[in-house]
Write a protein that holds these residues in place. Structure first.
Motif, mmCIF file in Angstrom:
data_model
loop_
_atom_site.group_PDB
_atom_site.id
_atom_site.type_symbol
_atom_site.label_atom_id
_atom_site.label_comp_id
_atom_site.label_asym_id
_atom_site.label_seq_id
_atom_site.Cartn_x
_atom_site.Cartn_y
_atom_site.Cartn_z
ATOM 1 N N ASN A 131 -6.889 -0.533 -0.792
ATOM 2 C CA ASN A 131 -5.851 -1.092 0.048
ATOM 3 C C ASN A 131 -5.738 -2.581 -0.184
ATOM 4 O OD1 ASN A 131 -4.570 0.918 1.516
ATOM 5 N ND2 ASN A 131 -6.274 1.049 2.955
ATOM 6 N N ASN A 182 0.830 -1.205 0.000
ATOM 7 C CA ASN A 182 0.000 0.000 0.000
ATOM 8 C C ASN A 182 0.864 1.255 0.000
ATOM 9 O OD1 ASN A 182 -2.284 -1.606 0.079
ATOM 10 N ND2 ASN A 182 -2.369 -1.603 2.314
ATOM 11 N N LYS A 214 -6.970 -7.024 -3.182
ATOM 12 C CA LYS A 214 -7.072 -5.568 -3.162
ATOM 13 C C LYS A 214 -8.538 -5.197 -3.010
ATOM 14 C CE LYS A 214 -5.352 -1.365 -5.039
ATOM 15 N NZ LYS A 214 -4.052 -0.742 -5.252
#
Ligand code: ZN
Length: 296
Positions: free
Chosen positions: A245, A82, A281
């Motif tokens: 994220n 990230n 993700k």
């Protein structure tokens, strides 16, 4: 988890002795229980009073081990991925990023500092958690120090200040932004991430939005209120996005089974499976990434 639960929402205790931290307006009740909303600018803040001693206790050794983060250190790969994404954005948006002296407020275990150190001229940071800073220095060999940024004399002006998922935890984010402005060179940049309470997901989830948990999350910004706070302290927003994220499935399982459903035994039974090492993700578009430039 006990300490967080014990601190949840002391009823009738008002934080709002002062006016809105963003605009000076009056804080009235909001549609969400336990949260106050500025009648002038819409800034949302928790209706709790937390002493400095309590905050120190909250961010002690236990903080990064399950209170809020599932074993933060075990999440290193996801967190670093990230941060790599955010660094890519910084490189695109900040002129001469490669030549910058970067300072991180809330550096925790030093993952971001470790990830960014090869991309900038100098990278250093501060965190209130002694345990996390010790790990950052010993295991990641980064320039991290333990302390309260507000009382820390930087001794120089820097080019970039970052605050990843930190501003919502601060008692007085306005004072942090004011100090950051004075610690930055004219034309320097501040980069932040925090939840966006105006996001569709936050509106849809209401009081059950995953970001609402005082007293660790005290303030709930939107792109508009964060932009107002930054402008008030001499910043111009140059970038605002809602990046996703990368998480591993284990942390999602932990969140659902332990934090939401309060079924830690089910979590422990499933936890042994390697399946939960998978990373995916996720983007609920409710975390904002804002970069602002200090005006000359
Ligand atoms: Zn306001």
């Amino acid at each position: 988890m006990g300490s967080i639960e014990n601190h949840r929402m002391a009823p009738g205790v008002a934080l709002a002795e002062g006016p809105c931290l963003v605009c000076g307006g009056f804080l009235g009740n909001s549609a969400l229980p336990g949260l106050l909303r500025c009648e002038a600018c819409g800034f949302v803040t928790a209706n709790v009073s937390v002493s400095d001693e309590e905050l120190e206790r909250i961010y002690g050794e236990d903080y990064f081990h399950g209170n809020e983060y599932l074993d933060y250190q075990a999440e290193e790969k996801s967190l670093r991925q990230n941060f790599r994404d955010r660094i890519r954005t910084l490189m695109a948006k900040v002129e001469n990023f490669g030549d910058s002296d970067l300072f991180e407020i809330g550096c925790a275990y030093g993952y971001f500092l470790a990830e960014v150190s090869a991309d900038v001229r100098r990278a250093s940071g501060i965190d209130i958690s002694a345990d996390a800073v010790a790990a950052a220095r010993d295991k990641r060999n980064v320039d991290a120090m333990c302390g309260d940024y507000l009382n820390h004399e930087l001794g120089r002006t820097v080019d970039v200040i970052t605050m990843w998922d930190t501003i919502e935890h601060l008692k007085r984010p306005d004072q942090f932004i004011a100090k950051a402005a004075s610690d930055l060179k004219p034309g320097g940049h501040i980069a932040l991430t925090t939840g966006d309470i105006d996001s569709l997901n936050a509106q849809f989830r209401g009081k059950n939005w995953r970001m609402i948990h005082p007293p660790t999350h005290l303030h709930y910004f939107s792109v508009a209120t964060l932009t107002s706070l930054l402008s008030r302290h001499g910043f111009e927003v140059v970038h605002a996005s809602h990046p996703g994220n990368s998480r591993n499935l284990r942390s999602i399982l932990y969140y659902i089974m332990v934090l939401r459903l309060k079924r830690p035994k089910v979590y422990e039974a499933l936890n042994a499976s390697r399946l939960f090492d998978l990373r995916i993700k996720i983007n609920l578009f409710d975390i904002m990434f804002v970069i602002a430039r200090r005006q000359a």
